[in-house]
Design an enzyme around this catalytic site. Structure first.
Site, PDB file in Angstrom:
ATOM      1  N   ARG A  62      34.811  48.803   6.409  1.00 26.62           N
ATOM      2  CA  ARG A  62      35.434  49.412   5.223  1.00 26.62           C
ATOM      3  C   ARG A  62      34.402  50.108   4.345  1.00 26.62           C
ATOM      4  O   ARG A  62      34.710  51.104   3.681  1.00 26.62           O
ATOM      5  CB  ARG A  62      36.177  48.342   4.421  1.00 26.62           C
ATOM      6  CG  ARG A  62      37.490  47.902   5.065  1.00 26.62           C
ATOM      7  CD  ARG A  62      38.065  46.670   4.363  1.00 26.62           C
ATOM      8  NE  ARG A  62      38.025  46.715   2.928  1.00 26.62           N
ATOM      9  CZ  ARG A  62      39.092  46.871   2.131  1.00 26.62           C
ATOM     10  NH1 ARG A  62      40.287  47.001   2.658  1.00 26.62           N
ATOM     11  NH2 ARG A  62      38.970  46.864   0.821  1.00 26.62           N
ATOM     12  N   ARG A  73      33.941  64.848   0.289  1.00 25.09           N
ATOM     13  CA  ARG A  73      33.810  65.488  -1.030  1.00 25.09           C
ATOM     14  C   ARG A  73      32.482  66.252  -1.143  1.00 25.09           C
ATOM     15  O   ARG A  73      32.442  67.358  -1.706  1.00 25.09           O
ATOM     16  CB  ARG A  73      33.899  64.428  -2.147  1.00 25.09           C
ATOM     17  CG  ARG A  73      35.301  63.894  -2.348  1.00 25.09           C
ATOM     18  CD  ARG A  73      36.196  64.967  -2.963  1.00 25.09           C
ATOM     19  NE  ARG A  73      37.554  64.496  -3.112  1.00 25.09           N
ATOM     20  CZ  ARG A  73      38.519  64.711  -2.208  1.00 25.09           C
ATOM     21  NH1 ARG A  73      38.268  65.427  -1.130  1.00 25.09           N
ATOM     22  NH2 ARG A  73      39.730  64.251  -2.406  1.00 25.09           N
ATOM     23  N   HIS A  76      32.967  69.375   0.496  1.00 24.28           N
ATOM     24  CA  HIS A  76      33.737  70.293  -0.351  1.00 24.28           C
ATOM     25  C   HIS A  76      32.835  71.024  -1.342  1.00 24.28           C
ATOM     26  O   HIS A  76      33.085  72.169  -1.713  1.00 24.28           O
ATOM     27  CB  HIS A  76      34.829  69.523  -1.117  1.00 24.28           C
ATOM     28  CG  HIS A  76      36.027  69.181  -0.271  1.00 24.28           C
ATOM     29  ND1 HIS A  76      36.741  68.009  -0.427  1.00 24.28           N
ATOM     30  CD2 HIS A  76      36.631  69.835   0.736  1.00 24.28           C
ATOM     31  CE1 HIS A  76      37.742  67.983   0.454  1.00 24.28           C
ATOM     32  NE2 HIS A  76      37.687  69.072   1.169  1.00 24.28           N
ATOM     33  N   SER A 102      25.975  49.155   2.062  1.00 24.86           N
ATOM     34  CA  SER A 102      26.143  47.834   2.677  1.00 24.86           C
ATOM     35  C   SER A 102      26.147  46.791   1.571  1.00 24.86           C
ATOM     36  O   SER A 102      25.131  46.624   0.876  1.00 24.86           O
ATOM     37  CB  SER A 102      25.019  47.543   3.675  1.00 24.86           C
ATOM     38  OG  SER A 102      25.148  46.216   4.154  1.00 24.86           O
ATOM     39  N   GLY A 103      27.263  46.121   1.413  1.00 27.73           N
ATOM     40  CA  GLY A 103      27.363  45.098   0.368  1.00 27.73           C
ATOM     41  C   GLY A 103      26.320  44.014   0.570  1.00 27.73           C
ATOM     42  O   GLY A 103      25.620  43.609  -0.362  1.00 27.73           O
ATOM     43  N   GLY A 105      23.693  44.237   2.570  1.00 29.60           N
ATOM     44  CA  GLY A 105      22.349  44.797   2.773  1.00 29.60           C
ATOM     45  C   GLY A 105      21.687  44.266   4.026  1.00 29.60           C
ATOM     46  O   GLY A 105      20.488  44.486   4.245  1.00 29.60           O
ATOM     47  N   THR A 106      22.465  43.572   4.856  1.00 31.20           N
ATOM     48  CA  THR A 106      21.889  42.971   6.073  1.00 31.20           C
ATOM     49  C   THR A 106      22.585  43.424   7.350  1.00 31.20           C
ATOM     50  O   THR A 106      22.159  43.028   8.437  1.00 31.20           O
ATOM     51  CB  THR A 106      21.984  41.427   6.017  1.00 31.20           C
ATOM     52  OG1 THR A 106      23.360  41.060   5.889  1.00 31.20           O
ATOM     53  CG2 THR A 106      21.190  40.852   4.856  1.00 31.20           C
ATOM     54  N   THR A 107      23.651  44.201   7.252  1.00 33.38           N
ATOM     55  CA  THR A 107      24.382  44.615   8.463  1.00 33.38           C
ATOM     56  C   THR A 107      23.415  45.359   9.387  1.00 33.38           C
ATOM     57  O   THR A 107      22.816  46.370   8.997  1.00 33.38           O
ATOM     58  CB  THR A 107      25.592  45.488   8.067  1.00 33.38           C
ATOM     59  OG1 THR A 107      26.412  44.700   7.186  1.00 33.38           O
ATOM     60  CG2 THR A 107      26.416  45.904   9.273  1.00 33.38           C
ATOM     61  N   SER A 164      36.061  43.293  -0.555  1.00 32.27           N
ATOM     62  CA  SER A 164      36.990  44.348  -1.027  1.00 32.27           C
ATOM     63  C   SER A 164      36.511  45.029  -2.304  1.00 32.27           C
ATOM     64  O   SER A 164      36.540  46.267  -2.404  1.00 32.27           O
ATOM     65  CB  SER A 164      38.382  43.764  -1.255  1.00 32.27           C
ATOM     66  OG  SER A 164      38.923  43.320  -0.042  1.00 32.27           O
ATOM     67  N   GLU A 167      33.699  47.400  -1.656  1.00 33.44           N
ATOM     68  CA  GLU A 167      34.135  48.601  -0.920  1.00 33.44           C
ATOM     69  C   GLU A 167      34.897  49.564  -1.839  1.00 33.44           C
ATOM     70  O   GLU A 167      34.716  50.785  -1.771  1.00 33.44           O
ATOM     71  CB  GLU A 167      34.966  48.171   0.299  1.00 33.44           C
ATOM     72  CG  GLU A 167      34.098  47.430   1.323  1.00 33.44           C
ATOM     73  CD  GLU A 167      34.689  46.130   1.843  1.00 33.44           C
ATOM     74  OE1 GLU A 167      35.921  45.995   1.845  1.00 33.44           O
ATOM     75  OE2 GLU A 167      33.908  45.238   2.251  1.00 33.44           O
ATOM     76  N   ASP A 175      32.913  58.813  -5.908  1.00 28.90           N
ATOM     77  CA  ASP A 175      33.802  59.812  -6.520  1.00 28.90           C
ATOM     78  C   ASP A 175      33.272  60.233  -7.894  1.00 28.90           C
ATOM     79  O   ASP A 175      33.359  61.406  -8.271  1.00 28.90           O
ATOM     80  CB  ASP A 175      35.237  59.271  -6.638  1.00 28.90           C
ATOM     81  CG  ASP A 175      36.090  59.609  -5.405  1.00 28.90           C
ATOM     82  OD1 ASP A 175      35.597  60.351  -4.521  1.00 28.90           O
ATOM     83  OD2 ASP A 175      37.237  59.143  -5.323  1.00 28.90           O
TER      84      ASP A 175
END
Ligand SMILES: O=C([C@H](O)CO)[C@H](O)[C@H](O)COP(=O)(O)O
Length: 200
Positions: A62, A73, A76, A102-103, A105-107, A164, A167, A175
């Protein structure tokens, strides 16, 4: 065997109330997250985006979806943007910027991508929940979203499931960065729209 929450039959009134409550929780958590954001760190990212020859975005699951949405964007706006892992994404090199989310930071795939980007001479911006992670250690600039990590199941930081809030925060932050860059750019929306995919 059905999950227990599907076996009970709540009235539509109860469901409406539950949905309203949950929307409130999500909106409030995002509001609080925005207030905790270190805007100086976000300001530091703006010139890195503006001056990058090309921008590569990377994130898993996610988090990756939020980065992909932001990549559209930036496209764009007329910037050259690639999503890491897509078939046509070229090699990163010096002068490029890797925008890595990465929430935790280890993925591992994200840390690996950042390592390779640094080795190639590119700069890395990390969006994460922490400044103390393998990803953050590789970054030129870290933007911390103090949200729950995906395995913080205690509910102390966020009532929402897993990562969640992080993300959602990534999408909102990117944005906001887009809106800011667009404000500086001043190109009318109709002109930006000419770049939108016309084969969709
Ligand atoms: O897809 C995800 C999961 O549903 C957590 O809520 C994560 O975004 C994915 O696993 C990547 O995790 P992080 O690199 O820690 O953001």
């Amino acid at each position: 065997m059905q999950p227990t929450y599907l076996m009970s039959t709540p009235t539509s009134d109860k469901l409406r109330l539950a949905l309203q409550d949950n929307l409130q929780v999500i909106l409030q958590e995002n509001q609080q997250l925005a207030q905790k954001l270190d805007l100086a760190a976000v300001v530091a990212v703006i010139p890195l985006i503006q001056h990058a020859e090309r921008i590569f975005v990377v994130g898993a699951g996610r988090t990756g979806l939020a980065l992909k949405a932001a990549a559209m964007r930036l496209m764009h706006l007329g910037l050259t943007v690639f999503v890491v892992g897509e078939t046509t994404t070229p090699a990163i090199k010096a002068g490029d910027l890797l925008l890595a989310g990465s929430g935790s930071g280890t993925t591992s795939s994200i840390v690996k991508a950042a390592e390779k980007a640094v080795a190639a001479g590119a700069q890395v911006v990390a969006i994460s929940t922490t400044t103390t992670s393998p990803l953050a250690n590789l970054a030129t600039q870290v933007v911390v979203l103090p949200a729950a990590q995906k395995q913080d199941h205690g509910g102390e930081i966020s009532k929402q499931y897993a990562g969640s809030l992080f993300e959602q925060g990534v999408l909102l932050l990117l944005d906001a960065i887009f809106q800011t860059l667009w404000g500086l750019d001043g190109t009318p929306a109709a002109e930006l729209w000419k770049r939108h995919a016309n084969l969709e």
